[in-house]
Design a protein around this motif. Sequence first.
Motif, short mmCIF file in Angstrom:
data_model
loop_
_atom_site.label_atom_id
_atom_site.label_comp_id
_atom_site.label_asym_id
_atom_site.label_seq_id
_atom_site.Cartn_x
_atom_site.Cartn_y
_atom_site.Cartn_z
N ALA A 1 11.28 -18.16 -2.81
CA ALA A 1 10.74 -17.10 -4.09
C ALA A 1 11.77 -16.15 -4.40
O ALA A 1 11.72 -15.34 -5.52
CB ALA A 1 9.18 -16.67 -3.83
N MET A 2 12.61 -15.66 -3.26
CA MET A 2 13.65 -14.68 -3.68
C MET A 2 14.90 -15.02 -4.08
O MET A 2 15.80 -14.26 -4.27
CB MET A 2 13.67 -13.71 -2.31
N ASP B 1 8.82 -17.73 1.11
CA ASP B 1 8.88 -16.39 0.73
C ASP B 1 10.18 -16.19 0.35
O ASP B 1 10.97 -15.53 -0.52
CB ASP B 1 8.45 -15.33 1.52
N LEU B 2 11.31 -16.71 1.45
CA LEU B 2 12.68 -16.80 0.98
C LEU B 2 13.06 -17.54 -0.41
O LEU B 2 13.77 -16.80 -1.06
CB LEU B 2 13.57 -17.24 2.13
N ALA C 1 10.20 -14.11 -10.14
CA ALA C 1 9.85 -15.44 -9.34
C ALA C 1 8.96 -14.88 -8.22
O ALA C 1 9.13 -13.77 -7.73
CB ALA C 1 11.05 -16.16 -8.89
N LEU C 2 7.95 -15.74 -7.82
CA LEU C 2 7.26 -15.83 -6.59
C LEU C 2 6.81 -17.28 -6.46
O LEU C 2 6.89 -18.14 -6.94
CB LEU C 2 6.15 -14.79 -6.67
N ASP C 3 6.17 -17.20 -5.05
CA ASP C 3 5.45 -18.63 -4.50
C ASP C 3 4.21 -18.41 -4.76
O ASP C 3 3.60 -17.17 -4.28
CB ASP C 3 6.00 -18.78 -3.16
N ARG D 1 3.85 -6.02 -11.81
CA ARG D 1 5.01 -5.70 -11.41
C ARG D 1 6.17 -5.51 -12.30
O ARG D 1 6.83 -4.57 -12.55
CB ARG D 1 5.67 -6.47 -10.16
N ALA E 1 18.85 -11.81 -6.50
CA ALA E 1 17.50 -11.59 -5.93
C ALA E 1 16.58 -12.06 -7.18
O ALA E 1 16.73 -11.14 -8.30
CB ALA E 1 17.39 -10.34 -5.46
N LEU E 2 15.46 -12.88 -6.95
CA LEU E 2 14.52 -12.97 -7.75
C LEU E 2 13.41 -12.37 -7.66
O LEU E 2 12.45 -12.66 -7.00
CB LEU E 2 13.99 -14.81 -8.01
N ARG E 3 13.25 -11.12 -8.19
CA ARG E 3 12.32 -10.17 -7.75
C ARG E 3 11.00 -10.31 -8.95
O ARG E 3 11.25 -10.93 -9.84
CB ARG E 3 12.95 -8.53 -8.01
N ARG E 4 9.82 -9.97 -8.40
CA ARG E 4 8.71 -10.06 -8.93
C ARG E 4 8.69 -9.18 -10.43
O ARG E 4 7.68 -9.24 -11.35
CB ARG E 4 7.50 -9.69 -8.44
N ASP E 5 9.46 -8.23 -10.31
CA ASP E 5 9.43 -6.97 -11.50
C ASP E 5 10.31 -7.23 -12.51
O ASP E 5 10.78 -6.38 -13.40
CB ASP E 5 9.60 -5.71 -10.88
#
Lengths: 326, 326
Positions: free
Chosen positions: B77-78, B74-75, B208-210, B225, B142-146
Amino acid sequence: MLSEFSLIDRFFARRARATPRAPLGIGDDCALLTPRAGEMLAISTDMLVEGRHFLPDVDPYALGHKALAVNLSDLAAMGAKPLAFTLALALPQAQEDWLSAFSEGMFEIAERFDCELVGGDTTSGPLNICISVFGEVLPQHALRRDAAQPGDDIWISGTLGDARAGLGVLRGEWTAGDEEAAALRKALERPEPRVALGIALRGHARAALDISDGLAGDLLHILERSQMSAHVDVDAVPRSAALRRLAADVQRRCTLAGGDDYELCFTAPISARSAIEAAGKSVAVPVTRIGTISALQAGVPAIVWHDAAGTPLNLTLQGFDHFHAD
Amino acid sequence: MLSEFSLIDRFFARRARATPRAPLGIGDDCALLTPRAGEMLAISTDMLVEGRHFLPDVDPYALGHKALAVNLSDLAAMGAKPLAFTLALALPQAQEDWLSAFSEGMFEIAERFDCELVGGDTTSGPLNICISVFGEVLPQHALRRDAAQPGDDIWISGTLGDARAGLGVLRGEWTAGDEEAAALRKALERPEPRVALGIALRGHARAALDISDGLAGDLLHILERSQMSAHVDVDAVPRSAALRRLAADVQRRCTLAGGDDYELCFTAPISARSAIEAAGKSVAVPVTRIGTISALQAGVPAIVWHDAAGTPLNLTLQGFDHFHAD
């Protein structure tokens, strides 16, 4: 499971999203928090398990309250201001009534202490509540366990022993009148974290912790971390009117070895007495001196108990289990 | 219980205290962390329950690894750098062999990613592992989903589907040769969080996300998002040599709807292609383009699947359960 677990989104995530303050909260891989410049982030994690930390038939509203309260109490004991928390929840099944009451109890105290739900996890499994709470404090204000000094007064907030006395009533170990039983049970199920007092003590108190496992065991944590000893007047330990109605022996065991009180135990120099009294008054929480920190005797941190007349007592507190028994 | 639970102090707290970096770690009411000036703290919490997230007979070393790995993912992916974690652990009983292996697996990956154990909680109860992990990242990184934009490439790190294929081998849903079975099982039990890649993607990737729940479901989180749609070439989705030995239908379902991969799915503008390739090379992780982000069609975020020839596919991925099924 998805339809069941959308209930959790409904009870937790939506309400948390209603008033976001964190730069990024629920719904991404991580929550993002920005402590103010110079502040340290204080972090504490507690896991609550059915049967060990609460009774199977506990009111879910009270459980939601207590699960967050015991974490906020750790921030209080550090002198930290609450910022945010994460909730991880395992549930055998998602029952709407239960979730509604649990989340109401949790958000009532969260909003009252301005502590935002920023993330978490939900899963099916045996009931388990794991909360991590985040607060901020300046390095010089942190109330650490290792900061007690010889000659410090030992102080207690509020009164001790009610939670254990309430558990004893529920278990049938002793009885109490209706009014007293209700007061004792409230102490057990609805502890009030001493957050405002912790903040008011910044710059005045030295060492501090919250009493979750009983005064005898918890004060020893301060002594071990500070490499000190202590003298405590057991008759000075503050007790509620409800507790004073029980047998003297029960009073003593509940105040000294009872758990789940979530009052603060802290030390401060004699020169801070008036400041400590004023701090307590400013947040309407009674504070009581119960003893004195002293240099190590024989190299082993220990508590010397005595009564109001100064007569040493040889107390046996082992084997008096309280609820929070790990 | 105290003597049993002193085992936990032995396996976790002592080792954590051996090389402390946090200003205050295990042994006080809170841990204290100081993010660097200007950095935000990234926080993620995952709870792992027996039967739902791991099999009852799982190797405890692998479990210790995976419990922290999924949080570090999770880190990653951020785009955050790991700093610290807390561990809350409920155990039916404290078995020395189990705790030794579990803690070894956990500390191996913790130390490799320079992530310090700063606190936690232990209790008796049905087996439950709850980890909160903390990292730091600059707001602009920060690699946010939105953050996905129309025209962005969609990228995948490593290969997808191995973990689900490995679970299928364990469950007897399909068979594989010894070497392939071992590789697939390793993907299931020992996922490697893409922390270095997440950091290398800072300033190049957008969203980004995992992938924990499968590409189809997780990519949809980015689309929801970001309020975007996507076109994905299912034949471009990277697969391992071991997975390619299984039936074409199994390959497709494992890559698109399998969970537990913990690879990164991220978007980036076309202009960043060479930078993304270079980022992957710099950390020795293959990165593969699988599709394109597009503006919303009919107001509803959706994935349009097609094959290598561009022929649209009508995939039914519902009902293909993976291990991480919440």
